[in-house]
Design a protein around this motif. Structure first.
Motif, PDB file in Angstrom:
ATOM      1  N   GLN A  68      -3.932  -0.906  -7.897  1.00 41.91           N
ATOM      2  CA  GLN A  68      -5.271  -0.348  -8.043  1.00 41.91           C
ATOM      3  C   GLN A  68      -5.442   0.793  -7.045  1.00 41.91           C
ATOM      4  OE1 GLN A  68      -7.844  -3.880  -7.604  1.00 41.91           O
ATOM      5  NE2 GLN A  68      -8.463  -3.441  -9.716  1.00 41.91           N
ATOM      6  N   ILE A  69      -6.155   1.814  -7.474  1.00 38.86           N
ATOM      7  CA  ILE A  69      -6.441   2.936  -6.595  1.00 38.86           C
ATOM      8  C   ILE A  69      -7.630   2.570  -5.714  1.00 38.86           C
ATOM      9  CG2 ILE A  69      -7.933   4.142  -8.260  1.00 38.86           C
ATOM     10  CD1 ILE A  69      -6.623   6.778  -7.223  1.00 38.86           C
ATOM     11  N   VAL A  70      -7.485   2.833  -4.418  1.00 35.61           N
ATOM     12  CA  VAL A  70      -8.506   2.500  -3.429  1.00 35.61           C
ATOM     13  C   VAL A  70      -9.220   3.766  -2.951  1.00 35.61           C
ATOM     14  CG1 VAL A  70      -8.868   1.472  -1.143  1.00 35.61           C
ATOM     15  CG2 VAL A  70      -7.140   0.534  -2.661  1.00 35.61           C
ATOM     16  N   PHE A  71      -8.474   4.876  -2.897  1.00 34.89           N
ATOM     17  CA  PHE A  71      -9.010   6.128  -2.368  1.00 34.89           C
ATOM     18  C   PHE A  71      -8.373   7.300  -3.087  1.00 34.89           C
ATOM     19  CE2 PHE A  71      -8.502   9.789   0.439  1.00 34.89           C
ATOM     20  CZ  PHE A  71      -9.806  10.031   0.812  1.00 34.89           C
ATOM     21  N   VAL A  79       0.849  -1.198   0.000  1.00 34.89           N
ATOM     22  CA  VAL A  79       0.000   0.000   0.000  1.00 34.89           C
ATOM     23  C   VAL A  79       0.882   1.244   0.000  1.00 34.89           C
ATOM     24  CG1 VAL A  79      -1.746   1.313   1.275  1.00 34.89           C
ATOM     25  CG2 VAL A  79      -1.869  -1.188   1.226  1.00 34.89           C
ATOM     26  N   CYS A  80       0.554   2.194  -0.883  1.00 35.82           N
ATOM     27  CA  CYS A  80       1.290   3.452  -0.962  1.00 35.82           C
ATOM     28  C   CYS A  80       0.331   4.631  -0.950  1.00 35.82           C
ATOM     29  CB  CYS A  80       2.115   3.520  -2.250  1.00 35.82           C
ATOM     30  SG  CYS A  80       3.534   2.422  -2.269  1.00 35.82           S
ATOM     31  N   TRP A 124      -2.977   3.692  -3.116  1.00 34.44           N
ATOM     32  CA  TRP A 124      -2.857   2.626  -4.113  1.00 34.44           C
ATOM     33  C   TRP A 124      -2.517   1.325  -3.401  1.00 34.44           C
ATOM     34  CZ3 TRP A 124      -3.571   2.972  -9.402  1.00 34.44           C
ATOM     35  CH2 TRP A 124      -3.751   4.265  -9.906  1.00 34.44           C
ATOM     36  N   ARG A 125      -3.124   0.229  -3.845  1.00 33.11           N
ATOM     37  CA  ARG A 125      -2.877  -1.097  -3.261  1.00 33.11           C
ATOM     38  C   ARG A 125      -2.402  -2.040  -4.368  1.00 33.11           C
ATOM     39  NH1 ARG A 125      -7.968  -2.647  -0.585  1.00 33.11           N
ATOM     40  NH2 ARG A 125      -8.695  -2.910  -2.708  1.00 33.11           N
ATOM     41  N   TYR A 126      -1.320  -2.760  -4.074  1.00 29.83           N
ATOM     42  CA  TYR A 126      -0.815  -3.763  -5.014  1.00 29.83           C
ATOM     43  C   TYR A 126      -1.496  -5.087  -4.712  1.00 29.83           C
ATOM     44  CZ  TYR A 126       2.306  -6.419  -7.965  1.00 29.83           C
ATOM     45  OH  TYR A 126       2.809  -7.231  -8.946  1.00 29.83           O
TER      46      TYR A 126
END
Length: 133
Positions: free
Chosen positions: A123-126, A89-90, A115-117
């Motif tokens: 994929q963008i989460v928020f 997560v970044c 972003w979550r790998y």
């Protein structure tokens, strides 16, 4: 397909990851070209939430539907930063300045994304955009 493998020991991987996340942010903002609903769907997580600058809260389905109406834009990005929250997560933050037709800078927004790998792709989460006058 763009992919990335987590390797915390290699600083070059962080640089490649950061470059990739910059590119993905640009794609979602439709910088220079329109993004298809299929491409947007693969970049946006099912549990995605956006707090828009207007105050509207967007879901994945709502944002993909709205994106089909938006025209590609030209913008400048400053202070792009990636902070690793966990191995997969970044947090991405940056200043977005929309360019005007005469190439003059306009009011800007401060943006943040999580972003979550997934093991296969990022994929963008928020996402949140805050207009600054």
């Amino acid at each position: 397909m763009i992919s990335w493998q987590n390797d915390k020991l290699d600083p070059m991987m962080s640089s490649k990851r950061d470059d990739l996340l910059f590119e993905l942010e640009q794609r979602l903002a439709q910088v220079g070209r329109r993004l298809s609903a299929e491409d947007a769907g693969s970049l946006i997580a099912e549990d995605f939430v956006e707090f828009g600058a207007s105050g509207k809260v967007w879901s994945k389905a709502e944002i993909i539907s709205a994106m089909s109406e938006w025209m590609p834009i030209e913008r400048m990005v400053e202070n792009f930063s990636v902070r690793e929250v966990s191995a997969s997560v970044c947090l991405v933050t940056y200043k977005s300045i929309r360019a005007t037709k005469d190439r003059q800078a306009s009011p800007f927004s401060l943006r943040s994304s999580i972003w979550r790998y997934t093991g296969e792709r990022w994929q963008i989460v928020f996402h949140q955009g805050t207009n600054v006058q």
